[in-house]
Design a protein around this motif. Structure first.
Motif, PDB file in Angstrom:
ATOM      1  N   VAL A  49      -1.916  11.155 -11.712  1.00 21.58           N
ATOM      2  CA  VAL A  49      -3.543  11.136 -11.732  1.00 21.58           C
ATOM      3  C   VAL A  49      -3.847  10.068 -12.629  1.00 21.58           C
ATOM      4  N   GLY A  50      -4.936   9.411 -12.598  1.00 20.01           N
ATOM      5  CA  GLY A  50      -5.532   8.793 -13.617  1.00 20.01           C
ATOM      6  C   GLY A  50      -6.205   7.736 -13.231  1.00 20.01           C
ATOM      7  N   GLU A  51      -7.148   6.964 -14.264  1.00 26.17           N
ATOM      8  CA  GLU A  51      -7.919   5.901 -13.554  1.00 26.17           C
ATOM      9  C   GLU A  51      -7.051   4.558 -13.405  1.00 26.17           C
ATOM     10  N   SER A  52      -7.779   3.695 -12.813  1.00 24.70           N
ATOM     11  CA  SER A  52      -7.010   2.228 -12.957  1.00 24.70           C
ATOM     12  C   SER A  52      -6.884   1.908 -14.164  1.00 24.70           C
ATOM     13  N   GLY A  53      -5.793   1.236 -14.352  1.00 20.77           N
ATOM     14  CA  GLY A  53      -5.216   0.763 -15.618  1.00 20.77           C
ATOM     15  C   GLY A  53      -4.722   1.710 -16.737  1.00 20.77           C
ATOM     16  N   CYS A  54      -4.408   3.095 -16.152  1.00 24.06           N
ATOM     17  CA  CYS A  54      -3.756   4.143 -17.153  1.00 24.06           C
ATOM     18  C   CYS A  54      -2.431   3.701 -17.111  1.00 24.06           C
ATOM     19  N   GLY A  55      -1.884   3.023 -15.932  1.00 25.88           N
ATOM     20  CA  GLY A  55      -0.284   2.806 -16.288  1.00 25.88           C
ATOM     21  C   GLY A  55       0.471   3.493 -15.159  1.00 25.88           C
ATOM     22  N   LYS A  56      -0.298   4.452 -14.312  1.00 21.99           N
ATOM     23  CA  LYS A  56       0.369   5.028 -13.462  1.00 21.99           C
ATOM     24  C   LYS A  56       1.215   4.248 -12.344  1.00 21.99           C
ATOM     25  N   SER A  57       0.759   3.320 -11.984  1.00 22.75           N
ATOM     26  CA  SER A  57       1.580   2.267 -11.335  1.00 22.75           C
ATOM     27  C   SER A  57       2.640   1.703 -11.876  1.00 22.75           C
ATOM     28  N   THR A  58       2.459   1.184 -13.093  1.00 23.91           N
ATOM     29  CA  THR A  58       3.507   0.637 -13.898  1.00 23.91           C
ATOM     30  C   THR A  58       4.939   1.538 -14.093  1.00 23.91           C
ATOM     31  N   LEU A 210       9.106  13.938  -4.425  1.00 17.43           N
ATOM     32  CA  LEU A 210       8.064  12.907  -4.320  1.00 17.43           C
ATOM     33  C   LEU A 210       6.999  12.895  -5.376  1.00 17.43           C
ATOM     34  N   ILE A 211       6.976  11.581  -6.012  1.00 15.09           N
ATOM     35  CA  ILE A 211       6.078  11.198  -6.879  1.00 15.09           C
ATOM     36  C   ILE A 211       4.949  10.652  -6.089  1.00 15.09           C
ATOM     37  N   PHE A 212       3.754  11.596  -6.387  1.00 19.37           N
ATOM     38  CA  PHE A 212       2.690  11.155  -5.349  1.00 19.37           C
ATOM     39  C   PHE A 212       1.547  10.504  -6.548  1.00 19.37           C
ATOM     40  N   ILE A 213       1.415   9.358  -6.225  1.00 16.12           N
ATOM     41  CA  ILE A 213       0.307   8.756  -7.114  1.00 16.12           C
ATOM     42  C   ILE A 213      -1.015   8.412  -6.505  1.00 16.12           C
ATOM     43  N   ALA A 214      -2.218   9.144  -6.883  1.00 18.66           N
ATOM     44  CA  ALA A 214      -3.412   8.904  -6.446  1.00 18.66           C
ATOM     45  C   ALA A 214      -4.423   8.981  -7.366  1.00 18.66           C
TER      46      ALA A 214
END
Lengths: 327, 324
Positions: A49-58, A210-214
């Motif tokens: 978890v984290g806000e947009s731009g924290c690098g989780k999708s990268t 499972l790595i669950f990003i949200a």
């Protein structure tokens, strides 16, 4: 802890920022992922978890080798993906699959469900051509879609059904790890519940990691065994899901948890909310020391001095905050 | 007298595949200073209700087929364009979900911010800029004097949403329609924006219609809630009653689907099936096909919103008969 299936050691993904078209010069570096160390066990669900731009999708894209890694090691069952050849990486991709946020954008509108699900089977030559229709039908049943819809196109399905197709595609090669990047954020609550049930049930049945990003913490708490909280490219807190979300230790996690609106009018109106000032700083020019200190209500001079390491806070949890014992 | 009285609003879309009844007989009122929440899933007609009031329904294919919306004595749906212009954008304002697509990327913030003032009030540019700056400070934009001369792409998502709120509130409207204003934002920014809307509402004494799919946001913000399904209002009550004692099976199901209210790891409650096709006739209750309490009569008998106790109405036949 059981043998980890996937391990990240000090993974870094930096992007160069250039200026000028003919005389291209480097003006800075975006440190999207800046030293992440994590491991995930077989069958485990890790929430990120984290806000947009924290690098989780990268981070997700880095693990899947969709963006080049800048430093560190990504180890899947003993094989280091960062030093593999193209052929080795192609082989590994079977074991690592991804489900994206937007089921409207992640499915090819000109391919039928059959084509979408058959493609990975053909590319990786895991099924004889004659067996493919049977495999596709089984995949559709697995995710709760009737195989008679095999010849339909994505636009003929609702958002929830499309996300089921995307999940079936990720499952086609029987991967070991699935990374789901905000898989339910674009869906309505009632549909969201169906997809969460499906993911949890498939994970258990197939012993998938499972790595669950949200960004929705209540969803993450529901589905995850452990949760990692990211801020500006770094993990600031990592521990069992219920612990992290019900008793957060890092000041950032506390603010994040307190910002979730609660669907109970009695508690929602009386509880103390921590409203953080300002926006997250730019990952191109992160603040010195702890990158959260400019917004942190507990920050002292020493928070500015050095980047706090991720240290054990109790036997299950690690937290990156120098004032941990004091606040 | 209520500030706004909407009666039997019907907005339909005429498409090649038939007439899609997006809003199908919606009636409600809102008092001065009140916060009314409208919840529902995608396609329930909650946004189209807001668009209809603001005259923003794309026509064609959309058309307001009937109903009235009386704002302080003027019917917004049947008045002259000049009467409508004097109200919309001045006394009634709207903010939208996506601040990037609702701001003009070619105009500096200052220019789009003061546009409503220049149109609706007889003041000069210098005075309008001064008021614009004041408003940007009020919505919490640091260094506003410099930043108001920047373009939207130079702002973050949360700051753009603040600009849009400043733009909507600059004429000090009596009614604000907020259509999912925080859905595209992170939770921490959402908390800032919700706090801001509440603070400005107290200061200006305006009424707010808050459209969202998030029951959590509703519970902290709204005095009264109405639940929409398939273009109709299926239940309306004060917030506490709606959360503590929902009567309509759809409201109950919606509440039970929220992960945070359920036990961790347990199978989540789900509503079976999908919302009905709004271009097909629906003589009875639109939720009947998915409802666990439905009987054959629910599919056939027309059902209307009826008050059970003062302030709490619902459109469930079986609940109205006291059967469930």
């Amino acid at each position: 802890m059981p043998e980890p299936i996937l391990e990240l050691r000090d993974v870094k993904t930096h992007f160069p920022v250039t200026h000028g078209f003919i005389h291209r010069r480097l003006v800075g570096t975006v440190r999207a992922v800046d030293g992440v160390t994590l491991s995930i066990a077989r069958g485990e669900v890790l929430g990120l978890v984290g806000e947009s731009g924290c690098g989780k999708s990268t981070l997700a894209r880095t693990i899947l080798q969709l963006v080049p890694v800048t430093g560190g090691a990504i180890i899947l069952e003993g094989r280091n993906l960062t030093s593999g050849t193209a052929a080795e990486i192609q082989e590994v991709r079977r074991d690592l699959q991804m489900v994206f946020q937007d089921p409207y954008a992640s499915l090819n509108p000109r391919m039928t469900v059959f084509d979408t699900l058959a493609e990975p089977l053909r590319v990786h030559r895991v099924a004889a051509p004659a067996d493919i229709p049977g495999r596709v039908a089984r995949l559709m049943e697995l995710v709760g879609l009737a195989p008679r819809y095999m010849r339909k196109y994505p636009h003929e399905f609702s958002g929830g059904q499309r996300q089921r197709i995307a999940i079936a595609r990720a499952l086609a090669l029987e991967p070991k790890v699935i990374i789901a990047d905000e898989p339910v954020s674009a869906l309505d609550v009632s549909i969201q519940a169906q997809i969460l049930n499906l993911l949890a049930q498939l994970g258990r049945r197939m012993n998938l990691s499972l790595i669950f990003i949200a960004h929705d913490l209540s969803v993450v708490k529901h589905i995850s065994d452990r949760v990692a909280v990211m801020y500006l490219g770094k993990i600031v807190e990592l521990g069992p899901a219920v612990e992290v979300i019900e008793r957060p230790l890092h000041p950032y996690t506390r603010a994040l948890v307190s910002a979730i609106p609660n669907a109970n009018p009695d508690t929602e109106r009386t509880r103390q909310r921590i409203v953080l000032p300002g926006d997250p700083p730019s990952p191109m020019n992160p603040p010195a020391g702890c990158s959260f200190h400019p917004r942190c209500p507990f920050a002292l001079e020493k928070c500015r001095a050095a980047v706090p390491p991720l240290l054990p806070a109790d036997h299950q949890r690690t937290v990156a905050c120098v004032r941990l014992g004091e606040i | 007298m209520p500030l706004l009285t909407v009666t039997d609003l019907r907005t339909h879309f005429h498409t090649r595949n038939g007439v899609y009844r997006a809003v199908d007989g919606v009636s409600f009122t809102i008092e001065r200073g009140e916060t009314l929440g409208i919840v529902g899933e995608s396609g329930s007609g909650k946004s189209v209700t807001g668009y209809s009031l603001m005259g923003l329904v794309p026509t064609p294919p959309g058309r307001i087929e009937g109903g009235t919306a009386v704002f302080d004595g003027v019917d917004l749906l049947h008045c002259t364009p000049a009467e409508a212009r004097a109200i919309r954008g001045k006394r009634v304002a709207m903010i939208f979900q996506d601040p990037m697509t609702s701001l003009n990327p070619y105009l500096r913030i200052a220019d789009q911010l003061i546009e409503p003032l220049l149109i609706h009030q007889d003041i000069g540019r210098a005075e309008a800029l001064r008021r614009g700056l004041e408003m940007l400070v009020a919505v919490g934009i640091n260094d506003a004097a410099r930043r108001m001369h920047l373009y939207p792409h130079e702002f973050s998502g949360g700051m753009r949403q603040r600009v849009m709120i400043a733009m909507a509130l600059i004429t000090r409207p009596e009614l604000l329609i907020a259509d999912e204003p925080t859905t595209a934002l992170d939770v921490t920014v959402q908390a800032q924006i919700l706090e801001l809307i509440q603070k400005l509402q107290r200061e200006l004494g305006m009424a707010v219609i808050f459209i969202t799919h998030d029951l959590g946001v509703i519970s902290g913000l709204c005095d009264r809630v109405q639940v929409m399904y398939a273009g109709r209002i299926v239940e309306t009550a004060d917030t506490r009653t709606l959360f503590k004692a929902p009567r309509h099976p759809y409201t109950r199901a919606l509440q039970r689907s929220i992960p945070s209210l359920q036990q961790k790891g347990a199978e989540l409650y789900t509503i079976q099936g999908m919302p009905p096709d709004l271009s097909k006739p629906l003589p009875g209750c639109p939720f009947a096909a998915r409802c666990e309490f439905a009987l054959p009569k629910c599919v056939e008998t027309p059902v209307h919103l009826r008050e059970e106790v003062p302030g709490h109405s619902h459109a469930c036949l079986r609940a109205q008969l006291g059967e469930i």
